[in-house]
Design a protein around this motif. Structure first.
Motif, PDB file in Angstrom:
ATOM      1  N   GLN A   1     -61.568 -38.647  21.106  1.00 47.44           N
ATOM      2  CA  GLN A   1     -61.163 -37.673  20.279  1.00 47.44           C
ATOM      3  C   GLN A   1     -61.314 -38.457  18.901  1.00 47.44           C
ATOM      4  OE1 GLN A   1     -59.257 -34.458  20.414  1.00 47.44           O
ATOM      5  NE2 GLN A   1     -59.896 -34.752  18.370  1.00 47.44           N
ATOM      6  N   ASP A   2     -62.069 -37.657  18.016  1.00 50.29           N
ATOM      7  CA  ASP A   2     -62.677 -38.049  16.689  1.00 50.29           C
ATOM      8  C   ASP A   2     -61.574 -37.220  15.566  1.00 50.29           C
ATOM      9  OD1 ASP A   2     -64.523 -39.494  17.909  1.00 50.29           O
ATOM     10  OD2 ASP A   2     -66.093 -38.630  17.005  1.00 50.29           O
TER      11      ASP A   2
ATOM     12  N   ARG B   1     -58.123 -33.024   1.213  1.00 56.16           N
ATOM     13  CA  ARG B   1     -56.924 -33.188   2.034  1.00 56.16           C
ATOM     14  C   ARG B   1     -57.351 -32.065   3.400  1.00 56.16           C
ATOM     15  NH1 ARG B   1     -54.657 -37.260   0.075  1.00 56.16           N
ATOM     16  NH2 ARG B   1     -52.502 -37.242  -0.630  1.00 56.16           N
ATOM     17  N   GLN B   2     -58.591 -32.198   3.637  1.00 57.37           N
ATOM     18  CA  GLN B   2     -58.948 -31.529   4.861  1.00 57.37           C
ATOM     19  C   GLN B   2     -59.662 -32.332   5.970  1.00 57.37           C
ATOM     20  OE1 GLN B   2     -61.139 -27.808   4.561  1.00 57.37           O
ATOM     21  NE2 GLN B   2     -62.900 -28.847   5.282  1.00 57.37           N
ATOM     22  N   ALA B   3     -59.332 -32.355   7.060  1.00 60.20           N
ATOM     23  CA  ALA B   3     -59.892 -33.157   8.054  1.00 60.20           C
ATOM     24  C   ALA B   3     -60.436 -32.255   9.223  1.00 60.20           C
ATOM     25  CB  ALA B   3     -58.737 -33.917   8.707  1.00 60.20           C
ATOM     26  N   GLU B   4     -61.585 -32.716  10.050  1.00 56.27           N
ATOM     27  CA  GLU B   4     -62.232 -32.158  11.051  1.00 56.27           C
ATOM     28  C   GLU B   4     -61.936 -32.902  12.306  1.00 56.27           C
ATOM     29  OE1 GLU B   4     -66.884 -30.660  11.847  1.00 56.27           O
ATOM     30  OE2 GLU B   4     -66.454 -31.756  10.117  1.00 56.27           O
ATOM     31  N   THR B   5     -62.015 -32.139  13.440  1.00 58.92           N
ATOM     32  CA  THR B   5     -61.836 -32.913  14.721  1.00 58.92           C
ATOM     33  C   THR B   5     -63.182 -32.524  15.655  1.00 58.92           C
ATOM     34  OG1 THR B   5     -60.729 -30.864  15.521  1.00 58.92           O
ATOM     35  CG2 THR B   5     -59.394 -32.661  14.637  1.00 58.92           C
ATOM     36  N   GLY B   6     -63.228 -33.268  16.571  1.00 64.54           N
ATOM     37  CA  GLY B   6     -64.167 -33.376  17.699  1.00 64.54           C
ATOM     38  C   GLY B   6     -63.747 -34.119  18.760  1.00 64.54           C
TER      39      GLY B   6
ATOM     40  N   MET C   1     -54.767 -34.300  23.434  1.00 67.05           N
ATOM     41  CA  MET C   1     -55.159 -35.221  22.546  1.00 67.05           C
ATOM     42  C   MET C   1     -55.668 -34.571  20.887  1.00 67.05           C
ATOM     43  SD  MET C   1     -58.606 -35.699  24.712  1.00 67.05           S
ATOM     44  CE  MET C   1     -60.254 -35.290  24.177  1.00 67.05           C
ATOM     45  N   ARG C   2     -55.914 -33.264  21.105  1.00 71.43           N
ATOM     46  CA  ARG C   2     -55.953 -32.729  19.597  1.00 71.43           C
ATOM     47  C   ARG C   2     -54.791 -32.462  18.935  1.00 71.43           C
ATOM     48  NH1 ARG C   2     -59.133 -27.909  17.881  1.00 71.43           N
ATOM     49  NH2 ARG C   2     -60.268 -27.805  19.875  1.00 71.43           N
ATOM     50  N   ALA C   3     -53.707 -32.342  19.656  1.00 68.92           N
ATOM     51  CA  ALA C   3     -52.591 -32.320  19.046  1.00 68.92           C
ATOM     52  C   ALA C   3     -52.030 -33.641  18.567  1.00 68.92           C
ATOM     53  CB  ALA C   3     -51.373 -31.950  20.165  1.00 68.92           C
ATOM     54  N   ALA C   4     -52.545 -34.671  19.148  1.00 69.86           N
ATOM     55  CA  ALA C   4     -52.141 -36.087  18.385  1.00 69.86           C
ATOM     56  C   ALA C   4     -53.107 -36.269  17.380  1.00 69.86           C
ATOM     57  CB  ALA C   4     -52.610 -37.246  19.548  1.00 69.86           C
ATOM     58  N   ALA C   5     -54.283 -35.994  17.172  1.00 73.47           N
ATOM     59  CA  ALA C   5     -55.192 -35.945  16.058  1.00 73.47           C
ATOM     60  C   ALA C   5     -54.442 -35.069  14.894  1.00 73.47           C
ATOM     61  CB  ALA C   5     -56.731 -35.745  16.497  1.00 73.47           C
ATOM     62  N   LEU C   6     -54.108 -33.962  15.224  1.00 72.67           N
ATOM     63  CA  LEU C   6     -53.504 -33.200  14.201  1.00 72.67           C
ATOM     64  C   LEU C   6     -52.353 -33.732  13.523  1.00 72.67           C
ATOM     65  CD1 LEU C   6     -54.069 -29.562  15.880  1.00 72.67           C
ATOM     66  CD2 LEU C   6     -55.341 -30.633  13.896  1.00 72.67           C
ATOM     67  N   HIS C   7     -51.409 -34.170  14.461  1.00 73.38           N
ATOM     68  CA  HIS C   7     -50.113 -34.992  14.016  1.00 73.38           C
ATOM     69  C   HIS C   7     -50.683 -36.012  13.023  1.00 73.38           C
ATOM     70  CE1 HIS C   7     -45.970 -35.924  14.280  1.00 73.38           C
ATOM     71  NE2 HIS C   7     -46.401 -37.269  13.983  1.00 73.38           N
TER      72      HIS C   7
ATOM     73  N   GLY D   1     -49.107 -37.673   9.328  1.00 74.02           N
ATOM     74  CA  GLY D   1     -49.368 -38.944   8.871  1.00 74.02           C
ATOM     75  C   GLY D   1     -49.977 -39.103   7.355  1.00 74.02           C
ATOM     76  N   LEU D   2     -50.945 -38.140   7.404  1.00 70.85           N
ATOM     77  CA  LEU D   2     -52.242 -38.517   6.199  1.00 70.85           C
ATOM     78  C   LEU D   2     -51.739 -37.291   5.014  1.00 70.85           C
ATOM     79  CD1 LEU D   2     -55.105 -39.418   8.036  1.00 70.85           C
ATOM     80  CD2 LEU D   2     -53.475 -41.010   7.091  1.00 70.85           C
TER      81      LEU D   2
END
Length: 213
Positions: free
Chosen positions: A95-96, A106-111, A127-133, A138-139
């Motif tokens: 998960q990236d 303040r914008q993040a991207e996932t892959g 796992m995407r939910a974890a990255a979004l959290h 967090g950030l």
């Protein structure tokens, strides 16, 4: 491991079934092996960068080099957090979470990707939910964005379950042919409204500055 010089190795994201962390060399070798054993049907290419083209050894090596490259190339202005995803102590995918000018935008991207044996079990959403959290709680992200080919219903389904809205189409070139990508965007309000996975974060305080916040 002494984390003084790279505290990101101490970051942990946990959900009911998964743990996500930046892999050291041992876990990275496991992650490369998962990729080498296949992450999609070879007759189709779900990624706009066709990194899975090649022999199993070539694919595994590409994963190892990519993750090491994200560490070597990290800066607070442009970063990629490439996390190994573990289920019951076993690596099952990656998960990236990416940020460019995150401290201002303040914008993040996932892959992400999962090994073939682990698909269709809800791990992609978790796992995407974890990255979004990590991004929102967090950030302090305001937005998260993603993209998937219009013929990739699994990825698009994960995004919609988590609250993303369509954000237009774009054309890319993969294997010398045009492909259509659907962009998706999630704002903080919709993330909060669609949260359904419990996530805990450990070790963030020690590395928060590395994200530009």
């Amino acid at each position: 491991m002494d984390l003084r010089h790279w505290p990101l190795y101490g970051l942990r994201l946990r959900t009911p079934r998964l743990e996500l962390r930046l892999p050291g060399l041992g876990l990275l070798d496991e992650l490369a092996s998962v990729a080498a054993h296949g992450v999609h049907d070879p007759d189709r290419m779900p990624f706009n960068v066709p990194w899975t083209d090649g022999t199993p050894d070539e694919v595994g090596r590409a994963v190892l080099q990519h993750v090491l490259g994200t560490v070597a190339g990290w800066s607070v202005q442009d970063w990629t957090l490439s996390l190994a995803v573990l289920h019951e102590g076993k690596v099952i995918g990656r998960q990236d979470l990416m940020g460019r000018g995150f401290g201002v935008r303040r914008q993040a991207e996932t892959g992400s990707w999962l090994g073939l044996p682990y698909q269709g079990q809800g791990f992609g959403t978790e796992m995407r939910a974890a990255a979004l959290h990590l991004a929102f709680a967090g950030l302090g992200a305001r937005y998260a964005v993603s993209a998937a080919m219009t013929d990739n219903p699994r990825s698009l389904g994960v995004s919609r379950r988590l609250g993303y809205l369509d954000d237009g189409l774009e054309t890319d070139v993969v294997r010398g042919a045009p492909v259509t990508l659907r962009r998706l965007r999630l704002d903080r309000a919709r993330w909060e409204a669609h949260r359904s996975v419990d996530v805990t974060v450990e070790g963030l305080d020690a590395c928060r500055a590395e994200f530009g916040v």
